[in-house]
Design a protein around this motif. Structure first.
Motif, PDB file in Angstrom:
ATOM      1  N   ARG A  68     -20.131   0.617  11.754  1.00  0.00           N
ATOM      2  CA  ARG A  68     -18.869   1.284  11.812  1.00  0.00           C
ATOM      3  C   ARG A  68     -18.200   1.324  10.428  1.00  0.00           C
ATOM      4  N   ALA A  69     -17.261   2.287  10.244  1.00  0.00           N
ATOM      5  CA  ALA A  69     -16.690   2.345   8.764  1.00  0.00           C
ATOM      6  C   ALA A  69     -15.281   2.482   8.932  1.00  0.00           C
ATOM      7  N   GLU A  70     -14.404   1.826   8.065  1.00  0.00           N
ATOM      8  CA  GLU A  70     -13.015   1.836   8.091  1.00  0.00           C
ATOM      9  C   GLU A  70     -12.560   3.130   6.974  1.00  0.00           C
ATOM     10  N   ILE A  71     -11.952   3.858   7.369  1.00  0.00           N
ATOM     11  CA  ILE A  71     -11.532   4.909   6.517  1.00  0.00           C
ATOM     12  C   ILE A  71     -10.197   4.930   6.353  1.00  0.00           C
ATOM     13  N   SER A  72      -9.678   4.984   4.990  1.00  0.00           N
ATOM     14  CA  SER A  72      -8.380   4.934   4.609  1.00  0.00           C
ATOM     15  C   SER A  72      -7.948   6.119   4.054  1.00  0.00           C
ATOM     16  N   LEU A  73      -7.178   6.973   4.570  1.00  0.00           N
ATOM     17  CA  LEU A  73      -6.863   8.203   3.789  1.00  0.00           C
ATOM     18  C   LEU A  73      -5.559   8.492   4.478  1.00  0.00           C
ATOM     19  N   LYS A  74      -4.552   9.152   3.308  1.00  0.00           N
ATOM     20  CA  LYS A  74      -3.346   9.788   3.716  1.00  0.00           C
ATOM     21  C   LYS A  74      -2.376   8.619   4.522  1.00  0.00           C
ATOM     22  N   GLY A  75      -2.673   7.595   3.752  1.00  0.00           N
ATOM     23  CA  GLY A  75      -1.709   6.332   4.434  1.00  0.00           C
ATOM     24  C   GLY A  75      -2.136   5.999   5.915  1.00  0.00           C
ATOM     25  N   LYS A  76      -3.359   6.350   6.420  1.00  0.00           N
ATOM     26  CA  LYS A  76      -3.665   5.745   7.665  1.00  0.00           C
ATOM     27  C   LYS A  76      -5.297   5.157   7.437  1.00  0.00           C
ATOM     28  N   VAL A  77      -5.322   4.414   8.521  1.00  0.00           N
ATOM     29  CA  VAL A  77      -6.778   3.758   8.489  1.00  0.00           C
ATOM     30  C   VAL A  77      -7.084   3.979  10.016  1.00  0.00           C
ATOM     31  N   ARG A  78      -8.353   4.467   9.952  1.00  0.00           N
ATOM     32  CA  ARG A  78      -8.966   4.728  11.315  1.00  0.00           C
ATOM     33  C   ARG A  78     -10.433   3.938  11.296  1.00  0.00           C
ATOM     34  N   THR A  79     -11.063   3.818  12.283  1.00  0.00           N
ATOM     35  CA  THR A  79     -12.369   3.139  12.416  1.00  0.00           C
ATOM     36  C   THR A  79     -13.334   4.443  13.068  1.00  0.00           C
ATOM     37  N   ILE A  80     -14.423   4.708  12.529  1.00  0.00           N
ATOM     38  CA  ILE A  80     -15.405   5.901  13.009  1.00  0.00           C
ATOM     39  C   ILE A  80     -16.407   4.903  13.210  1.00  0.00           C
ATOM     40  N   LEU A  81     -17.235   5.199  14.331  1.00  0.00           N
ATOM     41  CA  LEU A  81     -18.624   4.515  14.803  1.00  0.00           C
ATOM     42  C   LEU A  81     -19.612   5.471  14.101  1.00  0.00           C
ATOM     43  N   ILE A  82     -20.590   4.903  13.830  1.00  0.00           N
ATOM     44  CA  ILE A  82     -21.849   5.515  13.283  1.00  0.00           C
ATOM     45  C   ILE A  82     -23.267   5.577  14.237  1.00  0.00           C
TER      46      ILE A  82
END
Length: 281
Positions: free
Chosen positions: A156-170
């Motif tokens: 999984r990757a933690e993505i931080s963009l536009k003031g938000k953090v979301r987790t995506i599964l790989i």
């Protein structure tokens, strides 16, 4: 009355402001490109509401897509708000919600498969894997830097963009391919996709490499750009699970209305839907 002439210093200050506001690098680049285009068109003339309106009309006269014109106006309106020139801001072009995708820009699954096959045939393994990574996870092209060795190992990757953090599964299969690629390139930590000089791949570089595949893959260039891979993911995900709320979370959309744009049917599919109504004897 003050004569407003846009200066290099003001544009540079606007870029700094966008960076402080945590706008993505690609967004800042696009905004500044549009601002510079407006400055070139002004050719030294003063900035006025009439000038901005004339520029909007010029773009429309050049048959630019309304969305393209509105994106350019968004860059200018943001600049004018930053400078306190509120009276120079102009209205966006009103666009009726589309019912179906433009077939000239619709990247189908067979198109995607041909692009992947062409990249491999030409020995462009990195490009093939970049396209698979975007299309199988739904990340933005600017977010592939978050696909690190450590993230892939965790799945999984933690993505931080536009003031938000979301987790995506790989996906498991993608994770295996990414780790194999990293090992082959002796990348033991950090970003997996790098240039020969060890720098991050840019959006423009990925875009250019994809465009060069078109002839070999037999796919129209108008359909081939990184963001369309994200649309392919959205379409496949929704068809499989019919959960638009979860899809919005996966894509990092604040509004489901944005996600709906990704799920427009093709023109051919819309035509079949109309034909099935049976309203013509």
């Amino acid at each position: 009355m003050n004569i407003r002439i846009l200066s290099t210093e003001q544009i540079t200050a606007y870029d700094t402001y966008l960076r402080i506001e945590e706008r993505a690098a690609g967004t800042r680049e696009k905004y500044l490109r549009d601002v510079q285009a407006f400055v070139c068109w002004l050719n030294g003339a003063a900035v006025t509401k009439e000038a901005v309106t004339s520029w909007k009309e010029r773009l429309l006269a050049e048959h630019r897509a309304p969305s393209t014109v509105n994106a350019a106006l968004s860059a200018l309106n943001g600049l004018f708000r930053f400078l306190g020139w509120e009276d120079c801001r102009t209205r966006f072009v009103r666009v009726q919600r589309r019912l179906f995708r433009d077939p000239a820009r619709e990247l189908t699954r067979p198109d995607y498969d041909r692009l992947i096959a062409a990249a491999r045939e030409l020995g462009r393994d990195r490009l093939a894997l970049v396209m698979e990574a975007i299309c199988s996870t739904g990340v933005r092209v600017s977010e592939i830097r978050y696909l690190t060795v450590e993230a892939v190992q965790r799945g999984r990757a933690e993505i931080s963009l536009k003031g938000k953090v979301r987790t995506i599964l790989i996906p498991t299969k993608l994770a295996r391919k990414l780790l194999k690629y990293a090992k082959k390139n002796k990348t033991v930590s950090g970003e997996i996709f790098l240039t020969g000089n060890g720098k991050s791949l840019s959006r423009r570089q990925i875009w250019a490499e994809m465009k060069r595949l078109c002839v070999h893959a037999g796919v129209e260039p108008s359909k081939v750009f990184p963001h369309n891979l994200r649309h392919c993911f959205a379409t496949a995900y929704y068809r499989a699970y019919r959960d638009i709320a979860k899809l919005a979370d996966v894509l990092g959309h604040s509004s489901i209305e944005t996600t709906r744009i990704y799920l427009l049917t093709s023109g051919a599919e819309h035509q079949r839907q109309l034909d099935r109504l049976g309203l013509v004897s």
